[in-house]
Design a protein around this motif. Structure first.
Motif, PDB file in Angstrom:
ATOM      1  N   THR A 151       0.845  -1.191   0.000  1.00 17.35           N
ATOM      2  CA  THR A 151       0.000   0.000   0.000  1.00 17.35           C
ATOM      3  C   THR A 151       0.881   1.241   0.000  1.00 17.35           C
ATOM      4  N   THR A 152       0.364   2.270  -0.605  1.00 16.23           N
ATOM      5  CA  THR A 152       1.107   3.523  -0.621  1.00 16.23           C
ATOM      6  C   THR A 152       0.316   4.576   0.140  1.00 16.23           C
ATOM      7  N   SER A 153       1.030   5.442   0.779  1.00 21.49           N
ATOM      8  CA  SER A 153       0.404   6.534   1.517  1.00 21.49           C
ATOM      9  C   SER A 153       0.205   7.711   0.581  1.00 21.49           C
ATOM     10  N   PRO A 154      -0.897   8.441   0.769  1.00 19.11           N
ATOM     11  CA  PRO A 154      -1.085   9.637  -0.054  1.00 19.11           C
ATOM     12  C   PRO A 154       0.004  10.671   0.248  1.00 19.11           C
ATOM     13  N   ALA A 155       0.313  11.468  -0.734  1.00 12.64           N
ATOM     14  CA  ALA A 155       1.321  12.513  -0.565  1.00 12.64           C
ATOM     15  C   ALA A 155       0.697  13.709   0.151  1.00 12.64           C
ATOM     16  N   THR A 156       1.511  14.412   0.932  1.00 11.16           N
ATOM     17  CA  THR A 156       1.081  15.646   1.585  1.00 11.16           C
ATOM     18  C   THR A 156       1.794  16.810   0.919  1.00 11.16           C
ATOM     19  N   THR A 157       1.002  17.799   0.512  1.00  9.57           N
ATOM     20  CA  THR A 157       1.554  19.026  -0.041  1.00  9.57           C
ATOM     21  C   THR A 157       1.566  20.073   1.059  1.00  9.57           C
ATOM     22  N   ILE A 158       2.709  20.700   1.278  1.00  7.28           N
ATOM     23  CA  ILE A 158       2.861  21.721   2.310  1.00  7.28           C
ATOM     24  C   ILE A 158       3.156  23.052   1.621  1.00  7.28           C
ATOM     25  N   VAL A 159       2.337  24.064   1.954  1.00  4.16           N
ATOM     26  CA  VAL A 159       2.531  25.393   1.385  1.00  4.16           C
ATOM     27  C   VAL A 159       2.903  26.331   2.531  1.00  4.16           C
ATOM     28  N   HIS A 160       4.129  26.820   2.500  1.00  3.45           N
ATOM     29  CA  HIS A 160       4.627  27.716   3.545  1.00  3.45           C
ATOM     30  C   HIS A 160       4.208  29.158   3.270  1.00  3.45           C
ATOM     31  N   HIS A 161       4.223  29.972   4.325  1.00  2.00           N
ATOM     32  CA  HIS A 161       3.969  31.405   4.160  1.00  2.00           C
ATOM     33  C   HIS A 161       5.074  32.191   4.850  1.00  2.00           C
ATOM     34  N   ASN A 162       4.961  33.502   4.813  1.00  2.00           N
ATOM     35  CA  ASN A 162       6.048  34.382   5.231  1.00  2.00           C
ATOM     36  C   ASN A 162       6.184  34.586   6.733  1.00  2.00           C
TER      37      ASN A 162
END
Length: 162
Positions: free
Chosen positions: A2-13
């Motif tokens: 099984t594969t885990s879903p990817a997490t997208t991380i969006v940083h801010h200032n």
């Protein structure tokens, strides 16, 4: 396998904790606008394709309220609309502790709404999970203008599960 879903991380200032003092009224609230380095349209498109998203926020407080008619504290959503609930709250004028039934002193809204001076500081925290409101675009912190009134707040990066 099984594969885990990817997490997208969006940083801010401004992901570090911010200290606020000396901002009492709605017209003088401390304001911090978040810059994610890409357009809100791009972020919204990413959110819309994700299965879930969240953004953590926390406030530590002394002598100030988080929500209510005299606190002057709120955050804005992707459309710059004022949101009058805190992360982890699921409706108007409440925080995560109200949902869990764990607010200090039997409060039914937020710990910081005790509006008192205690050590360690009271705090309210939780994740904003409503994808239609994300990302957090600004934070307004007020009710910190009188003696011993101050706050520390944090808004972390946006995290989406693909």
């Amino acid at each position: 396998m099984t594969t885990s879903p990817a997490t997208t991380i969006v940083h801010h200032n401004s992901e570090a904790e911010i200290y606020v003092i000396g901002h009492e009224s709605a017209y003088l609230a401390a304001t911090l606008t978040y810059d994610y380095g890409v357009s809100i349209t791009q972020i919204v498109n990413m959110i819309n394709t994700a299965s879930s998203c969240k953004q953590y926020m926390k406030i530590r407080c002394s002598g100030m309220g988080v929500l209510g008619s005299t606190s002057y504290t709120y955050w804005t959503n992707r459309n710059s609309a004022a949101m009058n609930y805190w992360g982890g709250g699921n409706s108007n004028q409440i925080c995560a502790c109200a949902v869990a039934g764990t607010c200090d002193n039997g409060r039914t809204d937020c710990n910081c709404n005790n509006n008192d001076y205690v050590t360690p500081l009271r705090y309210d925290d939780g994740d904003v999970t409503d994808k239609t409101q994300l990302p957090v675009t600004a934070m307004y912190i007020g009710d910190t203008g009188n003696a011993n009134e101050f706050a520390y707040f944090t808004v972390e990066q946006l995290r989406c599960l693909n």
